[in-house]
Design a protein around this motif. Structure first.
Motif, PDB file in Angstrom:
ATOM      1  N   LEU A  87       0.872  -1.179   0.000  1.00  0.00           N
ATOM      2  CA  LEU A  87       0.000   0.000   0.000  1.00  0.00           C
ATOM      3  C   LEU A  87       0.905   1.223   0.000  1.00  0.00           C
ATOM      4  CD1 LEU A  87      -2.827   1.366   0.318  1.00  0.00           C
ATOM      5  CD2 LEU A  87      -2.476   1.206   2.791  1.00  0.00           C
ATOM      6  N   THR A  88       0.691   2.125  -0.955  1.00  0.00           N
ATOM      7  CA  THR A  88       1.494   3.345  -0.980  1.00  0.00           C
ATOM      8  C   THR A  88       0.767   4.402  -0.150  1.00  0.00           C
ATOM      9  OG1 THR A  88       0.399   3.998  -3.046  1.00  0.00           O
ATOM     10  CG2 THR A  88       2.504   2.871  -3.233  1.00  0.00           C
ATOM     11  N   SER A  89       1.491   4.952   0.820  1.00  0.00           N
ATOM     12  CA  SER A  89       0.885   5.982   1.672  1.00  0.00           C
ATOM     13  C   SER A  89       1.971   6.759   2.402  1.00  0.00           C
ATOM     14  CB  SER A  89      -0.082   5.334   2.673  1.00  0.00           C
ATOM     15  OG  SER A  89       0.438   5.361   3.977  1.00  0.00           O
ATOM     16  N   PRO A  90       1.695   8.006   2.743  1.00  0.00           N
ATOM     17  CA  PRO A  90       2.682   8.790   3.488  1.00  0.00           C
ATOM     18  C   PRO A  90       2.982   8.209   4.874  1.00  0.00           C
ATOM     19  CG  PRO A  90       0.995  10.219   2.537  1.00  0.00           C
ATOM     20  CD  PRO A  90       0.507   8.814   2.397  1.00  0.00           C
ATOM     21  N   GLN A  91       2.120   7.280   5.352  1.00  0.00           N
ATOM     22  CA  GLN A  91       2.366   6.646   6.659  1.00  0.00           C
ATOM     23  C   GLN A  91       3.318   5.453   6.555  1.00  0.00           C
ATOM     24  OE1 GLN A  91      -1.154   7.511   5.945  1.00  0.00           O
ATOM     25  NE2 GLN A  91      -0.399   9.375   6.901  1.00  0.00           N
ATOM     26  N   GLY A  92       3.707   5.102   5.308  1.00  0.00           N
ATOM     27  CA  GLY A  92       4.529   3.908   5.106  1.00  0.00           C
ATOM     28  C   GLY A  92       5.991   4.113   5.461  1.00  0.00           C
ATOM     29  N   ARG A  93       6.729   3.009   5.473  1.00  0.00           N
ATOM     30  CA  ARG A  93       8.186   3.082   5.635  1.00  0.00           C
ATOM     31  C   ARG A  93       8.748   3.686   4.352  1.00  0.00           C
ATOM     32  NH1 ARG A  93      11.162  -1.521   5.778  1.00  0.00           N
ATOM     33  NH2 ARG A  93       9.445  -2.836   5.075  1.00  0.00           N
ATOM     34  N   PRO A  94       9.862   4.425   4.472  1.00  0.00           N
ATOM     35  CA  PRO A  94      10.429   5.045   3.271  1.00  0.00           C
ATOM     36  C   PRO A  94      10.803   4.001   2.218  1.00  0.00           C
ATOM     37  CG  PRO A  94      11.447   5.942   5.250  1.00  0.00           C
ATOM     38  CD  PRO A  94      10.604   4.784   5.703  1.00  0.00           C
ATOM     39  N   SER A 104      12.625  -6.705  -6.179  1.00  0.00           N
ATOM     40  CA  SER A 104      12.974  -7.199  -7.524  1.00  0.00           C
ATOM     41  C   SER A 104      13.232  -8.708  -7.521  1.00  0.00           C
ATOM     42  CB  SER A 104      14.186  -6.454  -8.082  1.00  0.00           C
ATOM     43  OG  SER A 104      15.372  -6.889  -7.443  1.00  0.00           O
ATOM     44  N   ARG A 105      13.417  -9.280  -6.334  1.00  0.00           N
ATOM     45  CA  ARG A 105      13.632 -10.739  -6.236  1.00  0.00           C
ATOM     46  C   ARG A 105      12.329 -11.487  -5.963  1.00  0.00           C
ATOM     47  NH1 ARG A 105      18.565  -8.660  -4.002  1.00  0.00           N
ATOM     48  NH2 ARG A 105      17.663  -8.509  -1.930  1.00  0.00           N
ATOM     49  N   ILE A 106      11.218 -10.768  -5.893  1.00  0.00           N
ATOM     50  CA  ILE A 106       9.903 -11.387  -5.632  1.00  0.00           C
ATOM     51  C   ILE A 106       9.183 -11.585  -6.966  1.00  0.00           C
ATOM     52  CG2 ILE A 106       7.642 -10.957  -4.574  1.00  0.00           C
ATOM     53  CD1 ILE A 106       9.154  -9.569  -2.271  1.00  0.00           C
ATOM     54  N   GLU A 107       8.561 -12.766  -7.114  1.00  0.00           N
ATOM     55  CA  GLU A 107       7.912 -13.123  -8.383  1.00  0.00           C
ATOM     56  C   GLU A 107       6.742 -12.204  -8.727  1.00  0.00           C
ATOM     57  OE1 GLU A 107       9.612 -14.945 -10.930  1.00  0.00           O
ATOM     58  OE2 GLU A 107       7.452 -15.092 -11.287  1.00  0.00           O
ATOM     59  N   HIS A 108       5.889 -11.929  -7.724  1.00  0.00           N
ATOM     60  CA  HIS A 108       4.664 -11.189  -7.999  1.00  0.00           C
ATOM     61  C   HIS A 108       4.397 -10.157  -6.906  1.00  0.00           C
ATOM     62  CE1 HIS A 108       0.141 -10.765  -8.038  1.00  0.00           C
ATOM     63  NE2 HIS A 108       0.506 -10.340  -9.225  1.00  0.00           N
ATOM     64  N   VAL A 109       4.164  -8.923  -7.312  1.00  0.00           N
ATOM     65  CA  VAL A 109       3.939  -7.839  -6.360  1.00  0.00           C
ATOM     66  C   VAL A 109       2.630  -7.131  -6.702  1.00  0.00           C
ATOM     67  CG1 VAL A 109       4.823  -5.621  -5.495  1.00  0.00           C
ATOM     68  CG2 VAL A 109       6.417  -7.493  -5.974  1.00  0.00           C
ATOM     69  N   VAL A 110       1.780  -6.965  -5.693  1.00  0.00           N
ATOM     70  CA  VAL A 110       0.529  -6.217  -5.857  1.00  0.00           C
ATOM     71  C   VAL A 110       0.714  -4.835  -5.239  1.00  0.00           C
ATOM     72  CG1 VAL A 110      -1.953  -6.165  -5.360  1.00  0.00           C
ATOM     73  CG2 VAL A 110      -0.785  -8.369  -5.646  1.00  0.00           C
ATOM     74  N   VAL A 111       0.313  -3.797  -5.955  1.00  0.00           N
ATOM     75  CA  VAL A 111       0.382  -2.446  -5.400  1.00  0.00           C
ATOM     76  C   VAL A 111      -1.017  -1.852  -5.369  1.00  0.00           C
ATOM     77  CG1 VAL A 111       1.516  -0.199  -5.470  1.00  0.00           C
ATOM     78  CG2 VAL A 111       2.674  -2.195  -6.458  1.00  0.00           C
ATOM     79  N   LEU A 112      -1.462  -1.454  -4.192  1.00  0.00           N
ATOM     80  CA  LEU A 112      -2.757  -0.785  -4.031  1.00  0.00           C
ATOM     81  C   LEU A 112      -2.522   0.716  -4.002  1.00  0.00           C
ATOM     82  CD1 LEU A 112      -4.273  -2.946  -1.105  1.00  0.00           C
ATOM     83  CD2 LEU A 112      -4.453  -3.338  -3.598  1.00  0.00           C
ATOM     84  N   CYS A 113      -3.242   1.433  -4.869  1.00  0.00           N
ATOM     85  CA  CYS A 113      -3.119   2.886  -4.903  1.00  0.00           C
ATOM     86  C   CYS A 113      -4.211   3.498  -4.036  1.00  0.00           C
ATOM     87  CB  CYS A 113      -3.302   3.412  -6.325  1.00  0.00           C
ATOM     88  SG  CYS A 113      -2.231   2.635  -7.542  1.00  0.00           S
ATOM     89  N   GLY A 114      -3.814   4.218  -3.017  1.00  0.00           N
ATOM     90  CA  GLY A 114      -4.784   4.932  -2.181  1.00  0.00           C
ATOM     91  C   GLY A 114      -5.309   6.154  -2.915  1.00  0.00           C
ATOM     92  N   ARG A 115      -6.385   6.714  -2.373  1.00  0.00           N
ATOM     93  CA  ARG A 115      -6.974   7.957  -2.897  1.00  0.00           C
ATOM     94  C   ARG A 115      -7.663   8.679  -1.756  1.00  0.00           C
ATOM     95  NH1 ARG A 115      -7.002  10.901  -8.035  1.00  0.00           N
ATOM     96  NH2 ARG A 115      -5.211   9.798  -8.880  1.00  0.00           N
ATOM     97  N   TYR A 116      -8.073   9.887  -2.019  1.00  0.00           N
ATOM     98  CA  TYR A 116      -8.831  10.674  -1.020  1.00  0.00           C
ATOM     99  C   TYR A 116      -8.027  10.757   0.276  1.00  0.00           C
ATOM    100  CZ  TYR A 116     -12.177   9.139  -4.518  1.00  0.00           C
ATOM    101  OH  TYR A 116     -12.783   8.831  -5.695  1.00  0.00           O
ATOM    102  N   GLU A 117      -8.721  10.623   1.429  1.00  0.00           N
ATOM    103  CA  GLU A 117      -8.018  10.730   2.716  1.00  0.00           C
ATOM    104  C   GLU A 117      -7.242   9.457   3.020  1.00  0.00           C
ATOM    105  OE1 GLU A 117      -7.917  13.828   4.067  1.00  0.00           O
ATOM    106  OE2 GLU A 117      -9.089  14.088   2.225  1.00  0.00           O
ATOM    107  N   GLY A 118      -7.530   8.379   2.279  1.00  0.00           N
ATOM    108  CA  GLY A 118      -6.842   7.118   2.519  1.00  0.00           C
ATOM    109  C   GLY A 118      -7.791   5.952   2.365  1.00  0.00           C
TER     110      GLY A 118
END
Ligand code: 4HQ
Length: 260
Positions: A87-94, A104-118
């Motif tokens: 999850l991409t968010s300003p509360q995440g680790r850098p 890059s060594r992981i076969e499959h990566v899911v990325v959830l895009c937040g919106r609005y307040e979160g």
């Protein structure tokens, strides 16, 4: 083959960006696979609503949990094995180069895009890592998702043409890059440093090390704490730090003189 799923309420924004440049080519020739999923496709109501007002009141909207849960169910049903859900968010680790290398060594990566307040907090039960691309606030998680996919994908063998450009590059050893020059040797009265035209490759390597270290010391001293320096670099850094202290001392003495 490494693959990514990006879940977004703005698929056009993500798809368009992925069509261009190095990533566009890597996707077109099958070196990496990216599936962009429209979060609205995982709604169950006639109006395809993805957001709602926050419990407890307050401004803005929150991404509803069910569409995100249904999207993750659909993605996970398509494959077995461990799941990496970002999850991409300003509360995440850098998000750092080290994180990009790990992903890059992981076969499959899911990325959830937040919106609005979160996103509804309960979505985090399905998230394995929350990442921030920097301390600023964007309108949505689409650009951060693209940043993550770009930085990870270019580490996948075959995505960037010249493998050497990845190996030798700046963040690899945790330092800023040295200055680059190309022809002509003089432009608008500005010359290329003589050492780069000397053909003395040992000298050139030392000069580049010194420049990279000097820049890092000047602009990002925080990086030096974790940088992997070789013996020569440690010596150059000591010289630079010594020069710097001397500069400060001399500056102080000049100041004293002016005050006289
Ligand atoms: N946003 N690093 C707000 C970011 C962001 C960032 C994504 C905006 C999440 C809800 N994400 N949404 N900085 O600013 O990752």
């Amino acid at each position: 083959m490494p693959s990514f799923d990006i879940v977004t309420i703005c698929p056009a924004m993500v798809t368009q960006a992925l069509e261009a440049g190095v990533l566009g080519r890597a996707i077109a020739n099958g070196t990496i696979r990216v599936t962009v999923r429209d979060l609205r496709d995982f709604t169950a109501d006639r109006h395809r609503v993805v957001d709602d007002v926050p419990y407890g009141g307050g401004p803005g909207m929150v991404l509803k949990p069910e569409p995100l849960f249904r999207a993750l169910d659909a993605i996970e049903a398509e494959r077995s094995g461990p799941k990496t859900v970002i999850l991409t968010s300003p509360q995440g680790r850098p998000f750092t180069q080290a994180a990009a290398e790990r992903l890059s060594r992981i076969e499959h990566v899911v990325v959830l895009c937040g919106r609005y307040e979160g996103v509804d907090e309960r979505v985090r039960t399905r998230v394995t890592e929350e990442l921030s691309i920097g301390d600023y606030v964007l309108t949505g998680g689409e650009l951060p998702a693209l940043v993550v996919v770009d930085a990870v994908a270019r580490l996948v063998p075959g995505v960037v043409g010249d493998e050497a450009s990845i190996e030798g590059e700046s963040f690899n050893r945790g330092l800023l890059d040295f200055p680059h020059y190309t022809r002509p040797a003089v432009v608008d009265g500005l010359s290329v440093p003589d050492v780069l035209l000397s053909g003395n490759h040992a000298e050139i390597r030392r000069w580049r090390k010194r420049q990279a270290l000097a820049r890092t010391l000047e602009r990002r001293p925080d990086l030096l704490e974790r940088a992997a320096l070789d013996e020569e670099e440690r010596i150059i850094l000591q010289e630079l730090q010594h020069d710097r202290l001397r500069g400060m001392w001399n500056g102080r003495m000049e100041g004293d003189h002016e005050r006289d």
